[in-house]
Design a protein around this motif. Structure first.
Motif, PDB file in Angstrom:
ATOM      1  N   LEU A   1      26.299  16.455  66.643  1.00 43.08           N
ATOM      2  CA  LEU A   1      27.101  16.738  67.831  1.00 43.08           C
ATOM      3  C   LEU A   1      27.939  17.997  67.638  1.00 43.08           C
ATOM      4  O   LEU A   1      27.941  18.878  68.495  1.00 43.08           O
ATOM      5  N   THR A   2      28.626  18.088  66.518  1.00 41.97           N
ATOM      6  CA  THR A   2      29.519  19.223  66.304  1.00 41.97           C
ATOM      7  C   THR A   2      28.771  20.527  66.013  1.00 41.97           C
ATOM      8  O   THR A   2      29.243  21.595  66.388  1.00 41.97           O
ATOM      9  N   GLU A   3      27.611  20.427  65.379  1.00 48.12           N
ATOM     10  CA  GLU A   3      26.887  21.646  65.006  1.00 48.12           C
ATOM     11  C   GLU A   3      25.837  22.081  66.030  1.00 48.12           C
ATOM     12  O   GLU A   3      25.550  23.266  66.160  1.00 48.12           O
ATOM     13  N   ARG A   4      25.241  21.107  66.746  1.00 51.19           N
ATOM     14  CA  ARG A   4      24.116  21.446  67.619  1.00 51.19           C
ATOM     15  C   ARG A   4      24.322  21.046  69.075  1.00 51.19           C
ATOM     16  O   ARG A   4      23.493  21.347  69.921  1.00 51.19           O
ATOM     17  N   GLY A   5      25.379  20.300  69.359  1.00 53.12           N
ATOM     18  CA  GLY A   5      25.688  19.935  70.736  1.00 53.12           C
ATOM     19  C   GLY A   5      25.225  18.536  71.116  1.00 53.12           C
ATOM     20  O   GLY A   5      24.400  17.916  70.440  1.00 53.12           O
ATOM     21  N   ALA A   6      25.764  18.052  72.227  1.00 50.80           N
ATOM     22  CA  ALA A   6      25.543  16.677  72.688  1.00 50.80           C
ATOM     23  C   ALA A   6      24.080  16.372  72.996  1.00 50.80           C
ATOM     24  O   ALA A   6      23.615  15.255  72.772  1.00 50.80           O
ATOM     25  N   ARG A   7      23.356  17.343  73.498  1.00 49.75           N
ATOM     26  CA  ARG A   7      21.949  17.095  73.856  1.00 49.75           C
ATOM     27  C   ARG A   7      21.062  16.807  72.656  1.00 49.75           C
ATOM     28  O   ARG A   7      19.965  16.297  72.809  1.00 49.75           O
ATOM     29  N   ARG A   8      21.521  17.137  71.459  1.00 52.10           N
ATOM     30  CA  ARG A   8      20.731  16.911  70.247  1.00 52.10           C
ATOM     31  C   ARG A   8      21.068  15.576  69.571  1.00 52.10           C
ATOM     32  O   ARG A   8      20.423  15.200  68.594  1.00 52.10           O
ATOM     33  N   VAL A   9      22.070  14.851  70.087  1.00 48.39           N
ATOM     34  CA  VAL A   9      22.428  13.549  69.526  1.00 48.39           C
ATOM     35  C   VAL A   9      21.336  12.548  69.891  1.00 48.39           C
ATOM     36  O   VAL A   9      20.855  12.508  71.026  1.00 48.39           O
ATOM     37  N   SER A  10      20.953  11.723  68.929  1.00 50.48           N
ATOM     38  CA  SER A  10      19.877  10.765  69.134  1.00 50.48           C
ATOM     39  C   SER A  10      20.255   9.697  70.158  1.00 50.48           C
ATOM     40  O   SER A  10      21.358   9.152  70.122  1.00 50.48           O
ATOM     41  N   PRO A  11      19.333   9.355  71.060  1.00 49.42           N
ATOM     42  CA  PRO A  11      19.598   8.254  71.989  1.00 49.42           C
ATOM     43  C   PRO A  11      19.670   6.907  71.266  1.00 49.42           C
ATOM     44  O   PRO A  11      20.086   5.909  71.840  1.00 49.42           O
ATOM     45  N   LYS A  12      19.273   6.895  69.994  1.00 50.02           N
ATOM     46  CA  LYS A  12      19.339   5.663  69.203  1.00 50.02           C
ATOM     47  C   LYS A  12      20.712   5.451  68.569  1.00 50.02           C
ATOM     48  O   LYS A  12      20.900   4.480  67.845  1.00 50.02           O
ATOM     49  N   LEU A  13      21.664   6.357  68.825  1.00 50.87           N
ATOM     50  CA  LEU A  13      22.964   6.277  68.169  1.00 50.87           C
ATOM     51  C   LEU A  13      23.609   4.905  68.326  1.00 50.87           C
ATOM     52  O   LEU A  13      23.955   4.267  67.327  1.00 50.87           O
ATOM     53  N   ALA A  14      23.772   4.433  69.547  1.00 50.34           N
ATOM     54  CA  ALA A  14      24.440   3.145  69.749  1.00 50.34           C
ATOM     55  C   ALA A  14      23.642   1.982  69.166  1.00 50.34           C
ATOM     56  O   ALA A  14      24.174   1.201  68.374  1.00 50.34           O
ATOM     57  N   PRO A  15      22.357   1.815  69.511  1.00 55.45           N
ATOM     58  CA  PRO A  15      21.655   0.639  68.993  1.00 55.45           C
ATOM     59  C   PRO A  15      21.501   0.603  67.473  1.00 55.45           C
ATOM     60  O   PRO A  15      21.404  -0.467  66.888  1.00 55.45           O
TER      61      PRO A  15
END
Length: 165
Positions: free
Chosen positions: A110-124
């Motif tokens: 998130l901090t280095e590449r931005g929100a769009r690169r965060v995995s959709p699997k983060l929460a589960p």
């Protein structure tokens, strides 16, 4: 049991009973300066080999270890998930934290590449109940599936909760 001393009750007991063996210790540079700058690590365990690559990919490491330990516990109890009534089987797991390494990795993303690169699997993959859900799915337990997160007492509270069920 899935511990730094071994995988399985027999292997763990053998390690803690023999003075010549000790669990693997990893010194962590990011912990330098703290009273404890090391952690015990689980080595020689490949969750992909035990769970299958596709299944292992759907879980964070803490859930993988929970499934491996649950399989051992069920086998040790002489139970067979293929013949039980899954609706009458509950899963209660205690854990102070969920998948912190993946969470940390995604924070860096998130901090280095931005929100769009965060995995959709983060929460589960990082929520505490991920382990309980993974164990229930793996064992075909269709009853209540619950995670208890009460800091260091999580395991004890989970046993008490399961007993009340």
């Amino acid at each position: 049991m899935v511990t730094a001393a071994g995988t399985g009750a027999e292997a763990t007991w053998r390690t803690v009973s023999e003075a010549s063996t000790a669990p693997s210790v990893a010194h962590r540079p990011e912990l330098h300066g703290l009273p404890c700058d090391f952690m015990y690590t689980i080595t020689g365990l490949d969750p992909r080999a035990l769970l299958g690559v596709a299944t292992a990919r759907l879980m964070d490491r803490f859930s993988q270890l929970a499934v491996i330990a649950a399989r051992e516990a069920v086998a040790d109890a002489g139970l067979d998930p293929s013949v039980w009534d899954g609706g009458r089987v509950a899963v209660v797991i205690g854990s102070a934290h969920g998948g912190l390494p993946f969470y940390d990795e995604q924070h860096t993303t998130l901090t280095e590449r931005g929100a769009r690169r965060v995995s959709p699997k983060l929460a589960p993959l990082t929520v505490v109940n991920g382990a309980a859900s993974s164990v229930a799915t793996d064992l075909g337990a269709l009853g209540p599936s619950q995670a208890v997160s009460t800091a260091c007492s999580s395991g004890t509270v989970a046993v008490g909760t399961a007993h009340q069920m």
